[in-house]
Every structure is written in structure tokens, then in C-alpha cells.
Design a protein around this motif. Structure first.
Motif, mmCIF file in Angstrom:
data_model
loop_
_atom_site.group_PDB
_atom_site.id
_atom_site.type_symbol
_atom_site.label_atom_id
_atom_site.label_comp_id
_atom_site.label_asym_id
_atom_site.label_seq_id
_atom_site.Cartn_x
_atom_site.Cartn_y
_atom_site.Cartn_z
ATOM 1 N N MET A 1 0.770 -0.839 -0.019
ATOM 2 C CA MET A 1 0.023 0.030 0.118
ATOM 3 C C MET A 1 1.126 1.113 -0.082
ATOM 4 S SD MET A 1 -2.612 1.122 2.186
ATOM 5 C CE MET A 1 -3.346 -1.095 3.015
ATOM 6 N N LYS B 1 -7.356 7.024 0.102
ATOM 7 C CA LYS B 1 -8.970 7.423 0.579
ATOM 8 C C LYS B 1 -8.948 7.395 -0.646
ATOM 9 C CE LYS B 1 -11.025 10.409 2.800
ATOM 10 N NZ LYS B 1 -11.075 11.049 4.059
ATOM 11 N N ASN C 1 -9.093 4.559 -2.727
ATOM 12 C CA ASN C 1 -9.944 3.429 -2.912
ATOM 13 C C ASN C 1 -11.370 3.744 -2.594
ATOM 14 O OD1 ASN C 1 -8.077 1.403 -1.140
ATOM 15 N ND2 ASN C 1 -8.459 2.040 0.742
ATOM 16 N N ALA C 2 -11.177 4.870 -3.028
ATOM 17 C CA ALA C 2 -13.220 5.047 -3.491
ATOM 18 C C ALA C 2 -13.411 5.480 -5.045
ATOM 19 C CB ALA C 2 -13.381 6.945 -2.709
ATOM 20 N N GLN C 3 -12.103 5.816 -6.196
ATOM 21 C CA GLN C 3 -12.150 5.777 -6.947
ATOM 22 C C GLN C 3 -12.398 3.181 -7.642
ATOM 23 O OE1 GLN C 3 -13.518 7.330 -7.909
ATOM 24 N NE2 GLN C 3 -12.407 9.566 -8.186
ATOM 25 N N LYS C 4 -11.902 3.209 -6.816
ATOM 26 C CA LYS C 4 -11.456 1.639 -7.405
ATOM 27 C C LYS C 4 -12.732 0.873 -7.019
ATOM 28 C CE LYS C 4 -6.734 -0.041 -5.275
ATOM 29 N NZ LYS C 4 -6.147 -0.137 -3.981
ATOM 30 N N SER C 5 -13.584 1.290 -6.010
ATOM 31 C CA SER C 5 -14.747 0.869 -5.475
ATOM 32 C C SER C 5 -15.609 1.432 -6.809
ATOM 33 C CB SER C 5 -15.588 1.228 -4.131
ATOM 34 O OG SER C 5 -14.484 1.500 -3.362
ATOM 35 N N ARG C 6 -15.935 1.841 -7.547
ATOM 36 C CA ARG C 6 -16.228 2.476 -8.537
ATOM 37 C C ARG C 6 -15.558 1.908 -10.138
ATOM 38 N NH1 ARG C 6 -18.571 8.402 -9.256
ATOM 39 N NH2 ARG C 6 -16.668 9.582 -9.039
ATOM 40 N N GLY C 7 -14.745 0.581 -9.315
ATOM 41 C CA GLY C 7 -14.437 0.029 -10.606
ATOM 42 C C GLY C 7 -13.209 0.540 -11.539
ATOM 43 N N ALA C 8 -12.521 1.558 -10.660
ATOM 44 C CA ALA C 8 -11.192 2.483 -11.236
ATOM 45 C C ALA C 8 -10.374 1.377 -11.433
ATOM 46 C CB ALA C 8 -11.070 3.383 -10.695
ATOM 47 N N PRO D 1 -8.657 10.803 -12.458
ATOM 48 C CA PRO D 1 -10.146 10.972 -11.242
ATOM 49 C C PRO D 1 -9.530 10.440 -9.852
ATOM 50 C CG PRO D 1 -10.237 8.802 -12.858
ATOM 51 C CD PRO D 1 -9.237 9.508 -13.574
ATOM 52 N N VAL E 1 -7.678 15.237 -9.270
ATOM 53 C CA VAL E 1 -8.948 15.993 -9.623
ATOM 54 C C VAL E 1 -8.821 16.251 -8.279
ATOM 55 C CG1 VAL E 1 -10.672 17.113 -10.511
ATOM 56 C CG2 VAL E 1 -9.493 16.127 -11.767
ATOM 57 N N PRO E 2 -10.043 14.736 -7.280
ATOM 58 C CA PRO E 2 -9.889 15.454 -6.181
ATOM 59 C C PRO E 2 -9.198 15.799 -5.190
ATOM 60 C CG PRO E 2 -11.322 13.666 -6.742
ATOM 61 C CD PRO E 2 -10.020 13.828 -7.934
ATOM 62 N N VAL F 1 -8.414 19.784 -5.441
ATOM 63 C CA VAL F 1 -9.767 20.373 -5.525
ATOM 64 C C VAL F 1 -8.645 20.102 -3.427
ATOM 65 C CG1 VAL F 1 -12.333 20.183 -4.460
ATOM 66 C CG2 VAL F 1 -11.026 19.894 -6.980
ATOM 67 N N LEU G 1 -11.774 -4.403 -0.928
ATOM 68 C CA LEU G 1 -10.679 -3.135 -0.470
ATOM 69 C C LEU G 1 -9.598 -3.828 0.116
ATOM 70 C CD1 LEU G 1 -12.533 0.600 -0.660
ATOM 71 C CD2 LEU G 1 -11.388 -0.343 -2.130
ATOM 72 N N TYR H 1 -18.202 -4.846 -8.154
ATOM 73 C CA TYR H 1 -19.314 -3.786 -9.132
ATOM 74 C C TYR H 1 -20.664 -4.641 -8.709
ATOM 75 C CZ TYR H 1 -16.238 -2.575 -12.388
ATOM 76 O OH TYR H 1 -15.604 -1.758 -13.319
ATOM 77 N N TYR I 1 -15.359 13.803 -1.496
ATOM 78 C CA TYR I 1 -14.206 14.060 -2.005
ATOM 79 C C TYR I 1 -13.851 13.578 -3.647
ATOM 80 C CZ TYR I 1 -13.506 10.038 0.334
ATOM 81 O OH TYR I 1 -13.699 8.043 0.800
ATOM 82 N N PHE J 1 -15.018 14.114 -9.505
ATOM 83 C CA PHE J 1 -14.169 14.739 -10.470
ATOM 84 C C PHE J 1 -14.577 14.809 -11.516
ATOM 85 C CE2 PHE J 1 -13.021 11.489 -13.516
ATOM 86 C CZ PHE J 1 -13.577 10.565 -13.214
ATOM 87 N N ASN K 1 -16.857 2.556 -16.649
ATOM 88 C CA ASN K 1 -15.378 1.466 -16.136
ATOM 89 C C ASN K 1 -15.994 -0.247 -16.162
ATOM 90 O OD1 ASN K 1 -13.664 2.904 -15.069
ATOM 91 N ND2 ASN K 1 -14.205 3.179 -13.296
ATOM 92 N N MET L 1 -23.830 1.778 -10.570
ATOM 93 C CA MET L 1 -23.150 -0.089 -10.627
ATOM 94 C C MET L 1 -24.433 -0.988 -10.199
ATOM 95 S SD MET L 1 -18.950 -0.024 -9.112
ATOM 96 C CE MET L 1 -19.711 0.061 -7.595
#
Lengths: 286, 287
Positions: free
Chosen positions: A1, A179, A182-189, A205, A208-209, A212, B58, B85, B96, B99, B113, B162
Motif C-alpha cells: 500500500m 482514501k 479506494n473510493a475510485q477503486k470501489s467505482r471500478g477504477a 479521477p 482532480v479530487p 481540489v 479493498l 461492482y 471528495y 472529479f 468502467n 453500478m
């Protein structure tokens, strides 16, 4: 990690090295770097390695942690070692040759010295500074050492403040990156597969955050500082005043002696000093 | 199998093998029922957030297994993104993660994705937006122009898009005003009743738990202290106290009344339930 990166991480403790004055540690680091770059023969490198190992032992930081700090640069080390081995031209017979590839003795020496130099440099300075000095103490030390420059109008305090803020927020940013990843991985990134272009695109993805929130954080911090009437170093007093103690000067003497030893070792041929003579003695007997 | 997710004997360590090693979960076993809303409750640092990060892969447990539909999610580690998914995780303060240039594109990130067709992406985006109450007029705005509550909803929609079998939400209503809470949590109940999914909801609020959940899992110190239906868990005051939690305010009122000799009966863990019981008591007294 990502949070496993140890380079630039402070490990609280109460060893001799932890207790040294941060100003002295900075001076010692400069001496140490000088030692590393002056050393150019086997005896000097042995002396330097022993010296570094003693530093590590004194700091009471586990060897595993120290080595983990070196891990990220291993690839570069191996690469440069390869280049050194194959591209250093020498005199006389090569040790090994294969068409245009030739290995000379001096090439091997150079490769080993180079790798050793970089490892010792990283281990030594991180033991002296980052592992054993809190970022606050470190910037205090830098500010104190640079304070003569104030007379010629250099805003030393502001620089020190910027540095301590930057250092302070490295762990925060690492945590934040983790963090968001992990959030974007949870959306399949997917950050770890595909070609260069795809991977670079996959970072949008994440970046940008991150930007910001970093800007937002900077803004909030500035407002919070204004609210507490922060006005730079004008009339500012310190909670902990830095004072040199006997142990600081003792360590300085040890470092200066080590540096002088290495300089002598490297400049006087046939080892007029103890270690060189001792080594020669050893090798001739074998 | 009636459990959509089954966790058995899971232990998780942070910063494994460093001086900072910390045991976040200790031999946790718990099941989450299909088609239900399960509340996950516990004090700060009780291991709730760690547990939910294990559910979609995760984090990988140091020991123990996480079964989704009876299959170990780590059976083939390369396929772990497929699990993500199916178990949609909305992390704490999800706003946060926004994007993209428009709300529409941001909600559509996960479906893109997934490699779906354009029409399918559009359809899912609209459906997810309607679940969380984001109107079509907002879809072409930049997510950074929205208010805090709206951003939160867009982020949740980004996971709902999803269409996961299980939707896991870590404190989805934290920091929102009461109306924002109601809108988000109410929309989630719709996801179960209309969409046929299951939900795992992490929350601090006993009131929200009592109101929206079917089952409750109480965690404390990295362990599961109590599981059961809302009525079962909230009647076990000792378990709640040992987890450092209070019983819901309405239950405290009912307790106070009991001490004064007024015995109420019924579902006393929601304000509505207590009100009903009081009406019944008064009505019964006058008969």
C-alpha cells in the motif's frame, strides 16, 4: 500500500541520536555527506559502513525499517551498477569479455562503491534527520542555522514555516490519496493495468479530487492562521529553546575525526593510517 | 442461502509488520441477510469502517474469509474488481471522490468502467440520480458547483449506478441536516424495496438505525458484540452499553415512564412507536 513509504517518516524515541540538537544534526549530516563523497577506496568504505551501522544501532530503529527506506531506489541502483560494470573502460586485460562487452576490475569496484555510496547516504541521513527528528524540530533547526541570512533580507522564518507546513501535510496527503484511490477503486477504477496512456488517464479521477482538497485545505489553513493573528516571526517567542549540550559537541568531535580519518585514508597512498595498513597486513597474510 | 454476505473468522491488521501494527478486527464472524437493510453500529474505532472495506475487497483479511453469495471473494484475486461492482461501497464523506466535468459524467464513471453501451450508461445514470433525488436540471452542471448535500447525493448515485447486489454505505448521512438525512436514507430504503438489493448501513445514529434498518450488528473493540433484529438488539441494553453506545432517545423515554409506573408495550425504539404506545396506554386507561 502507498502508506508503506517510510522515506521521510519520523519514529519517536529517546535514543542518543533522538536527543541530539537538531541544529547539530544538520551540521553532522553535512559532515556525513562529505564523508560519503570523499571515500573512494575499500578501507574508507569499510570505515564508512561501520560508522553507519553504529549510527543505526545507536538510533534503536529496526534494521528492517531502515532497509525499507532504501527499497524504492533499488531498481535505480541495480541499473547504475550495471552501467558502471559494463561501461567503465580500464587498462590491461579485461576480466571477462563477450564481443563488445568487457568487464574490468575497476568497473566492478566502481559499481560497488557507487551503490554503497547511495545506500549509505540514504540510510545515514535518514537516521540522522528524518527518522529521529520531528519535522518541527527539523525546521526549527534549519531556521536557526539560516538566521544569519535574515540580515541581508532573506525571509528565513517564512521559508521555515512553509517547509514545516509542507512536511506536516505529506502524511495527510498520502492518507488522502489512499482514501480517494479506494473510493475510485470501489467505482471500478483501475490504476494498475493497461499501457502508459491508459494509466495516465486513470490518474485523472485521483488527481482532480486530490488537488481540489489540497487547495481547500490550504485555504482553510490560511484563514485559521489569520484568525490567530499569525504575523510571521515578529516578536515571536519559542516554547522550546534550542540549546547545545555536551553530547552535541562530543558527537561533533567524533564526526570530525571520522571525516579526517577518511580524508587521510583516501589521500595518503599505501595507507599511512591504521585501517589501511591493517587491511594490507590482513590481505598479504592470506 | 439467506445471507448475501457471510464473514467468518476475519482478522485485519493495519501497518502489518511495522512498529505501528494495530489489530482493527479480531476474529469477526457475521452474516448479512439478503434483501434487508442491516445497520452496523459502534463507537469510533470499533472497526466498522475496516469491516466494510473488507466486504468489497479493498482490504484483504489477514485471516478468515468473506463469502459473497457463498463464494470466497478472494478465490481469484485478479477478479477482485468484479466483486467491487457487485458490492458497491460508498465511503465516508464520499463527496471528495467527485472529479468529472459534469454530474452526468461523474455518475456514469462506474458504468463506463463496466464497459456498458452508451444507452445503458445513460439509463443507469438517470435511474441512479432519481434514487437519490438529483433532478435532471442538475445533471449538466459541474459537481463542484453543487451544495454539500447535493454533492453527497451525486457521489452515492455514482455507486448506485453500478446496480450492485449489495450497497454498503459508511455514514452516508454524516454532517447533513435532518432533512438531508431523511432524503438520503429514505431513498436508500427505496433501493431495497424497488430495486431488490440489500443494504449495509454504517451509522452512529441509533435513531436512524431504529427507523430504517431490519437487522443491527453492534461492534466494539474490533469484535462483534451483538447481532439480531432491531427489536432484539435495542432491548439488550447491556450489550449496547458495553459497546459504549446509548439506547435510542425514545427508548429512554419509555424507560423513564416505566420507572414512574407507566408500562408501555410495543415497538419502543422509534418516536412513532412510543407515541403509539402512549396513545394506547391513555386510551386503555380511559376505557
Amino acid at each position: 500500500m502507498i502508506s508503506d513509504i517510510t522515506l521521510g517518516q519520523f519514529f519517536p524515541g529517546s535514543s542518543v541520536i533522538h536527543k541530539l540538537d537538531p541544529r547539530m544534526k544538520l551540521i553532522l549530516s553535512v559532515l556525513f555527506i562529505a564523508m560519503v563523497f570523499v571515500a573512494n577506496n575499500t578501507a574508507a568504505f569499510i570505515l564508512l559502513t561501520v560508522f553507519t551501522v553504529v549510527l543505526v544501532l545507536l538510533s534503536k530503529i529496526s534494521l528492517a525499517t531502515v532497509l525499507r527506506g532504501v527499497k524504492p531506489i533499488i531498481l535505480i541502483l541495480v541499473f547504475t551498477a550495471f552501467l558502471n560494470v559494463f561501461l567503465t573502460g580500464g587498462e590491461g586485460e579485461p576480466l571477462w569479455s563477450f564481443y563488445f562487452l568487457k568487464i574490468y576490475e575497476i568497473g566492478i569496484y566502481r559499481a560497488v562503491f557507487m551503490a554503497l555510496r547511495v545506500i549509505i547516504l540514504i540510510v545515514g541521513t535518514s537516521i540522522l534527520l528524518t527518522y529521529t527528528t520531528s519535522p518541527i524540530a527539523l525546521t526549527d533547526g534549519i531556521e536557526a542555522l539560516l538566521s544569519p541570512l535574515k540580515r541581508i533580507g532573506v525571509p528565513v522564518h517564512s521559508f521555515a514555516m512553509m517547509m514545516s507546513i509542507a512536511l506536516r501535510f505529506i502524511p495527510t496527503l498520502v492518507e488522502e490519496t489512499d482514501k480517494i484511490m479506494n473510493a475510485q477503486k470501489s467505482r471500478g477504477a483501475d490504476f494498475s493495468s493497461g499501457g502508459l496512456v491508459k494509466r495516465a488517464k486513470a490518474l485523472i479521477p485521483l488527481l482532480v479530487p486530490l488537488f481540489v482538497s489540497a487547495f481547500k485545505r490550504a485555504d482553510e489553513l490560511a484563514v485559521a492562521m489569520e484568525c490567530r493573528c499569525y504575523r510571521g516571526d515578529k516578536n515571536r517567542t519559542k516554547l522550546v529553546k534550542l540549546t547545545y549540550r555536551a553530547r552535541d559537541f562530543l558527537t561533533l568531535i567524533v564526526f570530525v575525526l571520522a571525516l579526517v580519518g577518511i580524508i587521510l585514508e583516501c589521500n595518503i597512498p599505501s595507507g599511512a593510517l591504521g585501517t589501511g595498513a591493517f587491511l594490507e597486513f590482513l590481505f598479504y597474510r592470506v | 442461502m439467506s445471507n448475501i454476505i457471510e464473514v467468518t473468522g476475519v482478522t485485519y491488521l493495519y501497518s502489518r509488520g511495522t512498529p505501528f501494527e494495530r489489530r482493527a478486527l479480531d476474529d469477526v464472524s457475521v452474516g448479512f441477510r439478503r434483501g434487508k437493510i442491516t445497520g452496523l453500529i459502534g463507537h469510533t474505532g470499533s472497526g466498522k469502517s475496516t469491516l466494510v472495506s473488507l466486504l468489497n475487497g479493498l482490504y484483504k483479511p489477514a485471516s478468515g474469509t468473506v463469502l459473497l453469495d457463498g463464494k470466497d471473494i478472494w478465490e481469484s484475486p485478479k477478479e477482485i474488481s468484479k466483486i467491487r461492482y457487485r458490492v458497491g461501497l460508498v465511503m465516508q464523506y464520499p463527496e471528495y471522490q467527485l472529479f468529472d466535468e459534469t454530474v452526468r459524467a461523474d455518475i456514469g464513471f462506474a458504468p463506463r468502467n463496466l464497459g456498458l453501451s452508451k444507452e445503458e450508461i445513460e439509463e443507469r445514470t438517470l435511474r441512479a440520480a432519481s434514487f437519490v433525488g438529483i433532478g435532471e436540471d442538475l445533471l449538466d452542471k459541474s459537481p463542484f458547483e453543487l451544495s454539500g448535500g447535493q454533492k453527497r447525493r451525486v457521489a452515492i448515485a455514482g455507486v448506485i449506478a453500478m446496480q450492485p447486489d449489495v450497497l454498503v454505505l459508511d455514514e452516508p448521512a454524516a454532517g447533513l441536516d435532518p432533512r438531508g438525512r431523511r432524503e438520503i436514507l429514505g431513498g436508500l430504503s427505496k433501493y431495497v424495496t424497488e430495486g431488490g438489493g440489500s443494504i449495509i448501513l454504517v451509522s452512529h445514529s441509533m435513531e436512524d438505525m431504529a427507523h430504517y434498518c431490519d437487522d443491527v450488528v453492534v461492534m466494539g473493540g474490533g469484535r462483534v458484540i451483538k447481532t439480531g433484529s432491531v427489536a432484539e438488539v435495542f432491548s439488550d441494553k447491556d450489550a449496547l452499553h458495553s459497546a459504549g453506545l446509548d439506547v435510542p432517545a425514545s427508548l429512554r423515554i419509555a424507560e423513564g415512564l416505566r420507572e414512574r409506573g407507566i408500562n408501555l408495550s410495543g415497538e419502543l425504539y422509534t418516536p412513532e412507536g412510543v407515541a403509539e404506545a402512549v396513545i394506547k396506554y391513555i386510551g386503555g386507561g380511559r376505557k
